[in-house]
Design a protein around this motif. Structure first.
Motif, PDB file in Angstrom:
ATOM      1  N   ARG A 490       0.832  -1.208   0.000  1.00 19.20           N
ATOM      2  CA  ARG A 490       0.000   0.000   0.000  1.00 19.20           C
ATOM      3  C   ARG A 490       0.865   1.256   0.000  1.00 19.20           C
ATOM      4  NH1 ARG A 490      -3.343  -3.194   3.338  1.00 19.20           N
ATOM      5  NH2 ARG A 490      -2.213  -2.514   5.210  1.00 19.20           N
ATOM      6  N   LEU A 491       1.926   1.241   0.780  1.00 24.56           N
ATOM      7  CA  LEU A 491       2.799   2.402   0.835  1.00 24.56           C
ATOM      8  C   LEU A 491       3.484   2.653  -0.506  1.00 24.56           C
ATOM      9  CD1 LEU A 491       3.623   4.525   2.888  1.00 24.56           C
ATOM     10  CD2 LEU A 491       5.541   3.063   3.568  1.00 24.56           C
ATOM     11  N   ILE A 554       3.223   8.164  -3.940  1.00 27.00           N
ATOM     12  CA  ILE A 554       4.182   7.337  -3.207  1.00 27.00           C
ATOM     13  C   ILE A 554       5.036   8.207  -2.290  1.00 27.00           C
ATOM     14  CG2 ILE A 554       6.236   5.877  -3.452  1.00 27.00           C
ATOM     15  CD1 ILE A 554       5.010   4.811  -6.068  1.00 27.00           C
ATOM     16  N   LEU A 555       5.565   9.290  -2.829  1.00 30.49           N
ATOM     17  CA  LEU A 555       6.438  10.146  -2.028  1.00 30.49           C
ATOM     18  C   LEU A 555       5.671  10.827  -0.893  1.00 30.49           C
ATOM     19  CD1 LEU A 555       8.638  11.702  -4.845  1.00 30.49           C
ATOM     20  CD2 LEU A 555       9.239   9.881  -3.253  1.00 30.49           C
ATOM     21  N   GLU A 556       4.442  11.234  -1.162  1.00 30.49           N
ATOM     22  CA  GLU A 556       3.624  11.818  -0.090  1.00 30.49           C
ATOM     23  C   GLU A 556       3.349  10.783   0.985  1.00 30.49           C
ATOM     24  OE1 GLU A 556       2.842  14.676   0.653  1.00 30.49           O
ATOM     25  OE2 GLU A 556       2.741  15.958  -1.109  1.00 30.49           O
ATOM     26  N   GLY A 557       3.112   9.528   0.551  1.00 34.76           N
ATOM     27  CA  GLY A 557       2.880   8.465   1.516  1.00 34.76           C
ATOM     28  C   GLY A 557       4.102   8.205   2.372  1.00 34.76           C
ATOM     29  N   LEU A 558       5.302   8.272   1.761  1.00 33.92           N
ATOM     30  CA  LEU A 558       6.534   8.075   2.536  1.00 33.92           C
ATOM     31  C   LEU A 558       6.713   9.190   3.558  1.00 33.92           C
ATOM     32  CD1 LEU A 558       9.047   6.984  -0.268  1.00 33.92           C
ATOM     33  CD2 LEU A 558       7.938   5.533   1.429  1.00 33.92           C
ATOM     34  N   ARG A 559       6.379  10.423   3.170  1.00 31.87           N
ATOM     35  CA  ARG A 559       6.533  11.544   4.095  1.00 31.87           C
ATOM     36  C   ARG A 559       5.551  11.453   5.248  1.00 31.87           C
ATOM     37  NH1 ARG A 559       8.869  16.389   2.097  1.00 31.87           N
ATOM     38  NH2 ARG A 559       7.277  17.596   3.172  1.00 31.87           N
ATOM     39  N   SER A 564       8.314   6.949   9.672  1.00 31.71           N
ATOM     40  CA  SER A 564       9.007   7.661   8.608  1.00 31.71           C
ATOM     41  C   SER A 564      10.502   7.414   8.677  1.00 31.71           C
ATOM     42  CB  SER A 564       8.717   9.160   8.700  1.00 31.71           C
ATOM     43  OG  SER A 564       9.184   9.663   9.946  1.00 31.71           O
ATOM     44  N   ALA A 565      11.126   7.467   7.500  1.00 30.40           N
ATOM     45  CA  ALA A 565      12.564   7.277   7.386  1.00 30.40           C
ATOM     46  C   ALA A 565      13.177   8.525   6.779  1.00 30.40           C
ATOM     47  CB  ALA A 565      12.861   6.059   6.509  1.00 30.40           C
ATOM     48  N   THR A 566      14.454   8.664   6.950  1.00 29.98           N
ATOM     49  CA  THR A 566      15.192   9.670   6.194  1.00 29.98           C
ATOM     50  C   THR A 566      15.231   9.194   4.747  1.00 29.98           C
ATOM     51  OG1 THR A 566      16.543  10.156   8.122  1.00 29.98           O
ATOM     52  CG2 THR A 566      17.404  10.848   5.975  1.00 29.98           C
ATOM     53  N   VAL A 567      14.857  10.070   3.822  1.00 26.04           N
ATOM     54  CA  VAL A 567      14.731   9.669   2.418  1.00 26.04           C
ATOM     55  C   VAL A 567      15.695  10.494   1.580  1.00 26.04           C
ATOM     56  CG1 VAL A 567      13.195   9.454   0.426  1.00 26.04           C
ATOM     57  CG2 VAL A 567      12.317   9.030   2.728  1.00 26.04           C
ATOM     58  N   ILE A 577      10.983  16.453  -7.197  1.00 33.25           N
ATOM     59  CA  ILE A 577      11.958  17.305  -6.510  1.00 33.25           C
ATOM     60  C   ILE A 577      11.267  18.298  -5.585  1.00 33.25           C
ATOM     61  CG2 ILE A 577      13.794  18.995  -6.883  1.00 33.25           C
ATOM     62  CD1 ILE A 577      14.223  17.639  -9.649  1.00 33.25           C
ATOM     63  N   SER A 578      10.106  18.800  -6.014  1.00 28.58           N
ATOM     64  CA  SER A 578       9.431  19.836  -5.224  1.00 28.58           C
ATOM     65  C   SER A 578       8.920  19.304  -3.897  1.00 28.58           C
ATOM     66  CB  SER A 578       8.268  20.431  -6.025  1.00 28.58           C
ATOM     67  OG  SER A 578       7.306  19.423  -6.330  1.00 28.58           O
ATOM     68  N   LEU A 579       8.824  17.981  -3.755  1.00 29.65           N
ATOM     69  CA  LEU A 579       8.375  17.389  -2.492  1.00 29.65           C
ATOM     70  C   LEU A 579       9.508  17.273  -1.481  1.00 29.65           C
ATOM     71  CD1 LEU A 579       6.088  14.541  -3.892  1.00 29.65           C
ATOM     72  CD2 LEU A 579       5.342  16.667  -2.805  1.00 29.65           C
TER      73      LEU A 579
END
Length: 651
Positions: A490-491, A554-559, A564-567, A577-579
């Protein structure tokens, strides 16, 4: 990282020349040196498997003694049973039992020796092969990616398979040759005891056999060594063709690849034919010499029997034993014939086992997973690849950056700026030539083996999917629950297409994920990394095949994920990039600028030109489709029916 998930070496276009692997540039190694080196390898194998090899030698000695003893029994039976039967014209039951009993006993002992010798000898050989296949494979996993880049994958496959087999193949004839040495000794003593004159006549064959074997081995050694080296070349070329099947077919290179493989295969065929021709020339000679000796013994023996010096059984015994003498000499010849292959195989295997550029590890423990996102720092890191001629090709120069725990950092730069190399340094696929990489303030080189892999996960540009189920590809350990797998899917925004598969998590995806699209394979690889809940996640352009809208999700879900992890994300799309909280702009292997996306757009022309290229290309394609003109110049395009091809990757 588990062995299953280990990165495999990339194939190369060039195979290693066969002559470079022969151990002698001239292609004609000194025979004594080959024997000496081969015996050292044999000694190593005996030390590795002393007990089972000792059993094989004992069985072979029993076989040799039984075979030689059968000559003595045959001579006694001739004198006590067969000769009297000719005189009397009949054979009694007692005489039959007197003859059959000793013969059956000797045959039984010989059969037991054969079974023990073959079983124990085979076990010795296969155990050694298994031991060193495991050792070579473990070494492959230990060696850094830089080492794999210098060695073609086909050569590595040959090292772990054909070369290991060649190294320890000598243990198939070795126990027998040691046992038949006992046979030779017993036979010689028995021949001399029967009649020294006949023994002297018969044993004249031994020097002739030895001379023939010496000439045979001198001819065979370079031929066998070249054939073994060419086997590796064939494996390397075949592996390259299979790995590059898509390139070969899309560019219509089937005929060229067929010719390339045929040339190598023909060279191996010619080498094997040369081996067979030499063997075919010497085999009749080595087989015929004992026969000539037996004829000489029969001729002299007949004269000796008529003169009353010996009895018929003595002639039969010596002739029979002499017919056995060629076998020990041949068996020793088989061992000598295997030694060149042993030397070549061991040199290739030991080149892997002795590779000296493995990574050193300390004993520092990484922080536990419950400690939250990892802090990352790079201090003055420099790196250079090793070129084809051994020269250094610099990639990174004095790279310094800090990534605050829990933040998302985008690494942006043109092709060849060193982004993927930097990603490899951060997860310690390679070590920097200078400077340091720090994880939570600790130099990654001081962490224990596996420490970095426990804290960090990398999703590379080229994803690899195993011929397994979806569950097996996400959970490489086989220890996670379905809930854990679904959460990672899902993530990674992969749960939708996985749920639509015929068997869900149990659907097999085919070799290299052939039943999945490129974007689906990337999301599956992302889920594989996320299911481990890394504290540091590196995405090396890992969503390039994913729709931009899905990539943003996907990136919003990771944030927004609770754990959360350091990405760190290597990216080229502006939406990606803007995220990011911060952007690092690499240029020519150096950090040219860093800051927020907006700050770099305003202050760095090279960055602005690079990240806006994708949007310009998209606008131009939209203009082509709608008006047939470009938005900037108004020039007419090639046609409104032009396919909407994805822009070329620029990072």
């Amino acid at each position: 990282m588990t062995s299953r998930g280990a990165l495999l070496p990339c194939p190369r276009r060039s195979a290693v020349p066969a002559d470079d692997l022969s151990g002698d540039p001239s292609g004609t190694p000194d025979r004594r040196d080959v024997v000496r080196r081969g015996l050292r390898v044999v000694g190593r194998g005996i030390r590795d498997e002393p007990v089972i090899f000792g059993v094989a030698v004992l069985g072979s000695a029993l076989y040799g003694a039984g075979t030689a003893g059968s000559g003595y029994v045959l001579g006694r039976v001739t004198d006590s049973v067969i000769a009297p039967a000719f005189v009397a014209g009949r054979v009694t039951g007692a005489q039959v039992w007197d003859a059959a009993g000793p013969i059956a006993l000797v045959a039984l002992l010989t059969a037991v020796g054969v079974v023990v010798r073959r079983a124990a000898g085979g076990i010795t050989m296969y155990r050694l092969q298994a031991r060193y296949r495991r050792a070579v494979t473990r070494q492959y996993l230990r060696l850094p990616l830089s080492w794999h880049h210098r060695h073609p994958a086909g050569q590595l496959l040959s090292n772990a398979n054909a070369d290991v087999e060649a190294t320890w193949g000598v243990f198939a004839p070795l126990p027998m040759s040691l046992g038949v040495a006992v046979m030779l000794a017993v036979a010689g003593v028995a021949m001399v005891a029967a009649d020294p004159v006949l023994a002297g006549v018969g044993l004249l064959v031994i020097p002739a056999l030895m001379a023939a074997n010496i000439v045979y081995q001198r001819r065979m050694s370079p031929l066998v060594m070249r054939a073994q080296a060419l086997r590796a070349d064939v494996s390397s070329v075949a592996h390259e063709s299979f790995e590059g099947a898509l390139v070969v077919k899309t560019l219509g290179r089937e005929d060229a690849e067929t010719r390339r493989f045929a040339a190598t295969a023909d060279a191996l065929r010619d080498a094997n034919v040369a081996v067979g021709r030499t063997r075919g020339t010497f085999d009749p000679v080595i087989e015929g010499l004992p026969t000539l000796g037996v004829l000489a013994v029969l001729a002299v023996g007949t004269w000796r029997v008529r003169s009353g010096a010996i009895v018929t059984g003595d002639v039969v015994q010596v002739a029979y034993l002499l017919s056995l003498v060629s076998f020990p000499v041949r068996a020793l010849g088989w061992v000598l014939g295997e030694l060149p292959r042993t030397v070549v195989g061991w040199e290739r295997v030991s080149s892997v086992l002795d590779a000296g550029d493995g990574m050193a590890y300390g004993d520092a423990e990484p922080r536990p997973a419950s400690s939250g996102p990892a802090a990352l720092a790079v201090a003055g890191a420099g790196y250079a690849h090793v070129g084809p001629d051994g020269e250094d090709v610099p990639v990174l120069f004095d790279v310094t950056l800090d990534v605050v725990a829990g933040r998302t950092v985008a690494v942006v730069g043109p092709t060849g700026s060193g982004k993927s190399t930097l990603a490899g340094l951060l997860v310690r696929l390679v070590d920097p030539r200078s400077g340091h990489v720090l994880l939570d303030g600790v130099d990654v080189r001081t962490l224990r083996r596996g420490g970095v892999a426990e804290a960090a996960a990398l999703v590379p540009q080229s994803t690899f999917v195993f011929d397994d189920t979806v569950r097996g590809n996400v959970d490489l350990t086989g220890t996670l629950t379905d809930d854990d797998v679904w959460a990672a899917l899902r993530l990674a925004r992969a749960d939708g297409f996985v749920a639509a598969l015929p068997n869900g998590l149990d659907t097999r995806v085919g070799e290299r994920g052939a039943s999945l699209s490129g974007g689906q394979r990337q999301r599956l690889a992302l889920a594989r990394a996320l299911v481990r809940r890394p504290r540091l996640l590196l995405l090396d352009d890992a969503t390039s095949a994913v729709d931009p809208r899905v990539e943003a999700q996907i990136l919003e879900g990771l944030r927004g994920a609770g754990e959360s992890a350091t990405v760190v994300v290597v990216a080229y799309r502006m939406a990606t990039i803007s995220l990011a909280d911060e952007v690092v702009f690499l240029e020519h292997g150096r950090v040219a600028a860093r800051g927020t996306h907006a700050e770099l757009l305003a202050s760095t022309p090279g960055y602005r030109s690079l990240v806006t290229a994708y949007e310009r290309d998209a606008a131009e394609r939209a203009a082509f489709r709608e008006h047939g003109t470009t938005p900037d110049t108004g020039e007419t395009g090639p046609g409104t029916e032009q396919a909407d091809v994805a822009p070329q990757e620029i990072s």
